[in-house]
Write an enzyme that holds these catalytic residues in place. Structure first.
Site, PDB file in Angstrom:
ATOM      1  N   HIS A  82       5.114  -9.442   5.320  1.00 15.92           N
ATOM      2  CA  HIS A  82       5.783  -8.446   5.312  1.00 15.92           C
ATOM      3  C   HIS A  82       5.838  -7.691   6.351  1.00 15.92           C
ATOM      4  O   HIS A  82       4.091  -7.352   6.153  1.00 15.92           O
ATOM      5  CB  HIS A  82       6.544  -8.521   4.187  1.00 15.92           C
ATOM      6  CG  HIS A  82       5.951  -8.039   2.535  1.00 15.92           C
ATOM      7  ND1 HIS A  82       4.620  -6.816   2.794  1.00 15.92           N
ATOM      8  CD2 HIS A  82       5.344  -8.563   1.359  1.00 15.92           C
ATOM      9  CE1 HIS A  82       4.488  -6.377   2.149  1.00 15.92           C
ATOM     10  NE2 HIS A  82       4.350  -7.670   0.737  1.00 15.92           N
ATOM     11  N   HIS A  90       1.944  -6.366   4.741  1.00 15.49           N
ATOM     12  CA  HIS A  90       0.513  -7.008   4.859  1.00 15.49           C
ATOM     13  C   HIS A  90       0.223  -6.262   6.037  1.00 15.49           C
ATOM     14  O   HIS A  90      -1.172  -6.648   6.626  1.00 15.49           O
ATOM     15  CB  HIS A  90       0.651  -8.266   5.275  1.00 15.49           C
ATOM     16  CG  HIS A  90       0.675  -8.613   3.600  1.00 15.49           C
ATOM     17  ND1 HIS A  90       2.243  -9.874   3.339  1.00 15.49           N
ATOM     18  CD2 HIS A  90       0.763  -9.148   2.981  1.00 15.49           C
ATOM     19  CE1 HIS A  90       2.066  -9.752   1.985  1.00 15.49           C
ATOM     20  NE2 HIS A  90       1.060  -9.860   0.779  1.00 15.49           N
ATOM     21  N   GLY A 149      -4.263  -2.785   0.048  1.00 19.05           N
ATOM     22  CA  GLY A 149      -3.080  -1.943  -0.543  1.00 19.05           C
ATOM     23  C   GLY A 149      -2.904  -1.208  -1.392  1.00 19.05           C
ATOM     24  O   GLY A 149      -3.397  -1.283  -2.490  1.00 19.05           O
ATOM     25  N   GLN A 150      -2.574   0.473  -1.544  1.00 21.39           N
ATOM     26  CA  GLN A 150      -2.053   1.512  -2.586  1.00 21.39           C
ATOM     27  C   GLN A 150      -1.081   0.364  -2.992  1.00 21.39           C
ATOM     28  O   GLN A 150      -1.235   1.112  -4.785  1.00 21.39           O
ATOM     29  CB  GLN A 150      -1.784   2.878  -1.818  1.00 21.39           C
ATOM     30  CG  GLN A 150      -1.387   3.697  -3.145  1.00 21.39           C
ATOM     31  CD  GLN A 150      -1.468   4.738  -2.985  1.00 21.39           C
ATOM     32  OE1 GLN A 150      -1.395   5.090  -2.164  1.00 21.39           O
ATOM     33  NE2 GLN A 150       0.034   5.150  -4.156  1.00 21.39           N
ATOM     34  N   ASP A 165      -1.069  -2.187  -4.906  1.00 18.05           N
ATOM     35  CA  ASP A 165      -2.010  -2.747  -6.265  1.00 18.05           C
ATOM     36  C   ASP A 165      -3.111  -1.925  -6.426  1.00 18.05           C
ATOM     37  O   ASP A 165      -4.388  -1.828  -6.173  1.00 18.05           O
ATOM     38  CB  ASP A 165      -2.043  -4.160  -5.928  1.00 18.05           C
ATOM     39  CG  ASP A 165      -1.196  -5.089  -5.316  1.00 18.05           C
ATOM     40  OD1 ASP A 165      -0.809  -5.563  -6.406  1.00 18.05           O
ATOM     41  OD2 ASP A 165      -1.124  -5.245  -4.211  1.00 18.05           O
TER      42      ASP A 165
HETATM   43  P1  AMP Z   1      -0.457 -10.051  -1.566  1.00 15.64           P
HETATM   44  O1  AMP Z   1      -0.386 -10.960  -0.443  1.00 15.64           O
HETATM   45  O2  AMP Z   1       0.551  -9.936  -2.466  1.00 15.64           O
HETATM   46  O3  AMP Z   1      -2.120  -9.740  -2.639  1.00 15.64           O
HETATM   47  O4  AMP Z   1      -1.017  -8.173  -0.815  1.00 15.64           O
HETATM   48  C1  AMP Z   1      -2.328  -8.541  -0.363  1.00 15.64           C
HETATM   49  C2  AMP Z   1      -2.530  -6.992  -0.105  1.00 15.64           C
HETATM   50  O5  AMP Z   1      -1.512  -6.650   0.733  1.00 15.64           O
HETATM   51  C3  AMP Z   1      -2.672  -6.068  -0.832  1.00 15.64           C
HETATM   52  O6  AMP Z   1      -4.333  -4.861  -0.491  1.00 15.64           O
HETATM   53  C4  AMP Z   1      -1.799  -5.054  -1.046  1.00 15.64           C
HETATM   54  O7  AMP Z   1      -2.088  -3.927  -2.204  1.00 15.64           O
HETATM   55  C5  AMP Z   1      -1.212  -5.326   0.058  1.00 15.64           C
HETATM   56  N1  AMP Z   1       0.040  -4.998  -0.227  1.00 15.64           N
HETATM   57  C6  AMP Z   1       1.463  -5.671  -0.696  1.00 15.64           C
HETATM   58  N2  AMP Z   1       2.139  -4.809  -0.608  1.00 15.64           N
HETATM   59  C7  AMP Z   1       2.523  -3.562   0.357  1.00 15.64           C
HETATM   60  C8  AMP Z   1       2.764  -3.132   0.528  1.00 15.64           C
HETATM   61  N3  AMP Z   1       4.484  -2.563   0.225  1.00 15.64           N
HETATM   62  N4  AMP Z   1       2.871  -1.346   1.216  1.00 15.64           N
HETATM   63  C9  AMP Z   1       1.301  -1.624   1.750  1.00 15.64           C
HETATM   64  N5  AMP Z   1       0.142  -2.680   1.148  1.00 15.64           N
HETATM   65  C10 AMP Z   1       0.828  -3.826   0.728  1.00 15.64           C
END
Ligand code: AMP
Length: 298
Positions: free
Chosen positions: A34, A37, A147-148, A150
């Site tokens: 999204h 990412h 990302g913040q 998490d």
């Molecule tokens: P994930 O694929 O959910 O493991 O996320 C991959 C990276 O994208 C992680 O560092 C997340 O913190 C970051 N991330 C997920 N959602 C968001 C968001 N809404 N805004 C910014 N970064 C995000």
């Protein structure tokens, strides 16, 4: 953009790039991209010459009762989005490439992993720390973007880098949100339309608590009560945790002091979907009513 499926090939490419003097920036993800990412991938470009996005739904960070099998996946869509975002390499290994037969190793970080996400998901951060270490050893980055969104994961990764002397700088990117304030997440696709409409309450809760702090609230329990009151207004929400804590240590003093950096942490089930969100705030000085135009000495 090149798609790389094996560890050996990715390591060779990164070694070669380093010999050429290039700076590598890694963006670890689990895919189903999204705009959150994509914002990380674009930020990565500011820090180096080569952007490597890793796409791996990591089984070791899911407990057996969690959604590893049903986690949304769209590899074709993801590779198109990564390419459009200017990514140079998409590292996209199989599970057996990352965890071959006989694999038997994990990294455990103590302390901060026992609370909040770690309390509800006791094996989660071992899985995260282990896979991130592997991804760093495979992509050999100078910088990595997280990302913040998490929040606790960022603290865990920083601790991992510090304690194991990993030679990589961690950059934290802000949370991207939908129009109603819901933090973007791959898991938002689990929400049926009726529940999706109610999901903005998480952001509302964070904003209400922020406002109370700006108006002078300092007591942790009062701030937490504002978070809880908002979340309880939606009957389909089951609160896992909703609390205000020290932004670095996650400790919970009775009262915060001016200058303290705190974070509001939320985790709820909305129906069956688990959502997390957070907001960092610096506790303002004791003269909030003087406002922004106040200048010392005048
Ligand atoms: P994930 O694929 O959910 O493991 O996320 C991959 C990276 O994208 C992680 O560092 C997340 O913190 C970051 N991330 C997920 N959602 C968001 C968001 N809404 N805004 C910014 N970064 C995000």
């Amino acid at each position: 953009m090149e798609i790389i499926r094996t560890i050996a090939e990715m390591q060779n490419i990164s070694s070669e790039l380093i010999l050429q003097g290039k700076k590598i920036v890694c963006v670890p993800t689990m895919g189903y991209f999204h705009q959150g990412h994509i914002s990380l991938m674009k930020k990565a470009r500011e820090y180096g010459d080569i952007v490597i996005t890793t796409l791996f739904v990591n089984p070791t960070q899911f407990a057996p009762n969690e959604d590893f099998n049903s986690y949304p996946r769209d590899y074709d869509g993801d590779s198109k989005m990564a390419q459009a975002a200017g990514v140079d390499y998409l590292f996209f290994p199989t599970v057996s490439e990352m965890y071959p037969t006989g694999y038997d190793c994990k990294i455990h970080i103590g302390g901060i992993t026992s609370k909040f996400e770690g309390a509800t998901r006791p094996t989660h951060f071992d899985g995260v720390a282990t896979v991130v270490t592997k991804l760093f050893n495979i992509t050999k980055p100078h910088f990595a973007i997280f990302g913040q969104k998490d929040y606790q994961q960022v603290l865990v990764i920083r601790k991992l880098v510090q304690d194991l002397n990993l030679d990589v700088k961690i950059i934290v990117a802000p949370i991207l949100r939908e129009n109603d304030g819901l933090a973007m997440s791959s898991r938002n696709t689990y929400l049926m339309a009726d529940l999706r409409k109610k999901a903005g309450i998480l952001f509302q809760a964070l904003e209400d608590a922020r406002m109370s702090i700006e108006n002078g609230e300092r007591k942790r329990k009062m701030i937490n009560a504002i978070l809880h009151k908002n979340l309880r207004s939606v009957p389909e929400i089951k609160i896992d945790y909703a609390c205000s804590v020290d932004a670095d240590t996650l400790e919970e003093p009775d009262e915060f002091r001016p200058g303290d950096r705190i974070v509001l942490l939320l985790a709820v089930f909305l129906g069956k979907t688990r959502l997390i969100d957070n907001a960092t705030i610096t506790i303002p000085s004791i003269f909030p009513s003087l406002g922004k135009d106040f200048k010392e000495g005048i």
